[in-house]
Design a protein around this motif. Structure first.
Motif, short mmCIF file in Angstrom:
data_model
loop_
_atom_site.label_atom_id
_atom_site.label_comp_id
_atom_site.label_asym_id
_atom_site.label_seq_id
_atom_site.Cartn_x
_atom_site.Cartn_y
_atom_site.Cartn_z
N ASN A 1 6.49 8.38 -12.25
CA ASN A 1 5.64 8.51 -11.24
C ASN A 1 5.10 10.08 -11.22
O ASN A 1 6.14 11.01 -11.24
CB ASN A 1 5.87 8.01 -9.87
N ASN A 2 3.87 10.35 -10.88
CA ASN A 2 3.49 11.79 -10.52
C ASN A 2 3.69 12.78 -11.49
O ASN A 2 4.02 13.85 -11.16
CB ASN A 2 3.92 12.05 -9.08
N GLU B 1 10.81 3.26 -6.14
CA GLU B 1 9.38 3.49 -5.58
C GLU B 1 8.62 3.04 -6.98
O GLU B 1 7.40 3.27 -7.28
CB GLU B 1 9.31 4.88 -5.00
N GLN B 2 9.46 2.77 -7.85
CA GLN B 2 8.92 2.53 -9.41
C GLN B 2 8.46 1.07 -9.59
O GLN B 2 9.38 0.05 -9.26
CB GLN B 2 9.80 3.03 -10.50
N ASN C 1 0.70 -1.27 0.09
CA ASN C 1 -0.12 0.12 0.23
C ASN C 1 0.96 1.36 0.02
O ASN C 1 0.49 2.18 -0.86
CB ASN C 1 -0.88 0.07 1.21
N GLY C 2 2.07 1.11 0.91
CA GLY C 2 2.77 2.34 0.66
C GLY C 2 3.44 2.89 -0.36
O GLY C 2 3.51 3.86 -0.82
N LEU C 3 4.00 1.83 -1.09
CA LEU C 3 4.42 2.01 -2.37
C LEU C 3 3.66 2.35 -3.31
O LEU C 3 4.02 3.42 -3.99
CB LEU C 3 5.21 0.56 -2.86
N ALA D 1 0.81 3.99 -2.90
CA ALA D 1 -0.10 4.97 -2.57
C ALA D 1 0.78 6.54 -2.97
O ALA D 1 0.54 7.40 -3.03
CB ALA D 1 -0.25 5.30 -1.08
N LYS D 2 2.11 6.11 -3.20
CA LYS D 2 3.25 7.18 -3.36
C LYS D 2 3.15 7.70 -4.85
O LYS D 2 3.63 8.82 -5.13
CB LYS D 2 4.79 6.72 -3.22
N ALA D 3 2.40 6.80 -5.71
CA ALA D 3 2.32 7.42 -7.23
C ALA D 3 0.79 7.65 -7.43
O ALA D 3 -0.05 6.76 -7.59
CB ALA D 3 2.80 6.17 -7.92
N ASN D 4 0.50 8.67 -7.59
CA ASN D 4 -0.95 9.35 -7.72
C ASN D 4 -0.96 9.10 -9.14
O ASN D 4 -2.39 8.69 -9.82
CB ASN D 4 -1.23 10.80 -7.48
#
Length: 207
Positions: A185-186, A161-162, A29-31, A33-36
């Protein structure tokens, strides 16, 4: 062997398993959730028991939470899958056909929409375990809780995080590997990416 395990052993191991699953779900979830938003290129290979050759395809991906999704296969057989958060369009240019379906609970649990979904609901739809914690390359195994799911398991791999890859095993024995590249990401994604203007003359099937 498993049947011979004593009840005491089973009860002793159960809390630890539940704790591990909870920790794995929290980490995944943490990983996610970091990428909207996520944009990427992908290369997909599918192999099943009945075929000696694997099938390959490639294309691009754009997602935005919650539930906005664009998966475009550019070759060798083009296909476009789009979600606007309420409906999903599947456009097959070669068949001159568009299929439209509501984004219900069952469909939102499929791998294609996993990356754009509500991360808080992952535990509702999947049993989650972490298969690798090595360095900056964690990976997770997800098994659907629904008995009528179209797939058996899904493995998701990251670097930092990717997202770097997904491996899907379906209920018919096929294995699909998806490798992502040029992942961002983002970044800003045009709203028009999540809308399908249906071409004239194609058959439209609503389910």
């Amino acid at each position: 062997m498993l049947r011979k395990l004593s009840l005491a052993l089973v009860l002793t191991g159960l809390p630890m398993a539940l704790f591990a699953d909870a920790e794995a779900a929290k980490a995944l979830n943490g990983l996610l959730a970091k990428a909207n938003t996520v944009t990427a290129k992908f290369q997909q290979t599918t192999q099943n028991d009945a075929e000696s050759r694997s099938r390959e395809s490639n294309g691009t991906l754009s997602v935005q939470r919650p539930n906005l999704f664009r998966w475009e296969v550019t070759g060798p057989f083009p296909q476009l899958v789009i979600s606007n958060g309420k409906k999903v369009w599947v456009y097959d240019p070669d068949l001159e056909q568009v299929t439209i379906q509501k984004l219900d609970k069952q469909l939102s649990a499929t791998p294609a929409l996993l990356l754009s979904g509500d991360v808080k609901k992952l535990k509702e739809n999947f049993d989650i375990s972490q298969t690798s914690k090595s360095g900056d390359k964690p990976s997770f195994l997800l098994k659907p809780k629904a008995e009528d799911s179209a797939f058996e398991s899904l493995q998701i791999s990251f670097k930092g995080e990717q997202i770097t890859g997904m491996m899907l095993k379906d209920t018919l024995g096929s294995v699909t590997n998806i490798a992502f590249s040029n992942v961002k990401n983002n970044v800003a994604v045009e709203p028009g990416q999540f809308k399908l203007d249906i071409p004239e003359g194609v058959d439209v099937i609503e389910r």
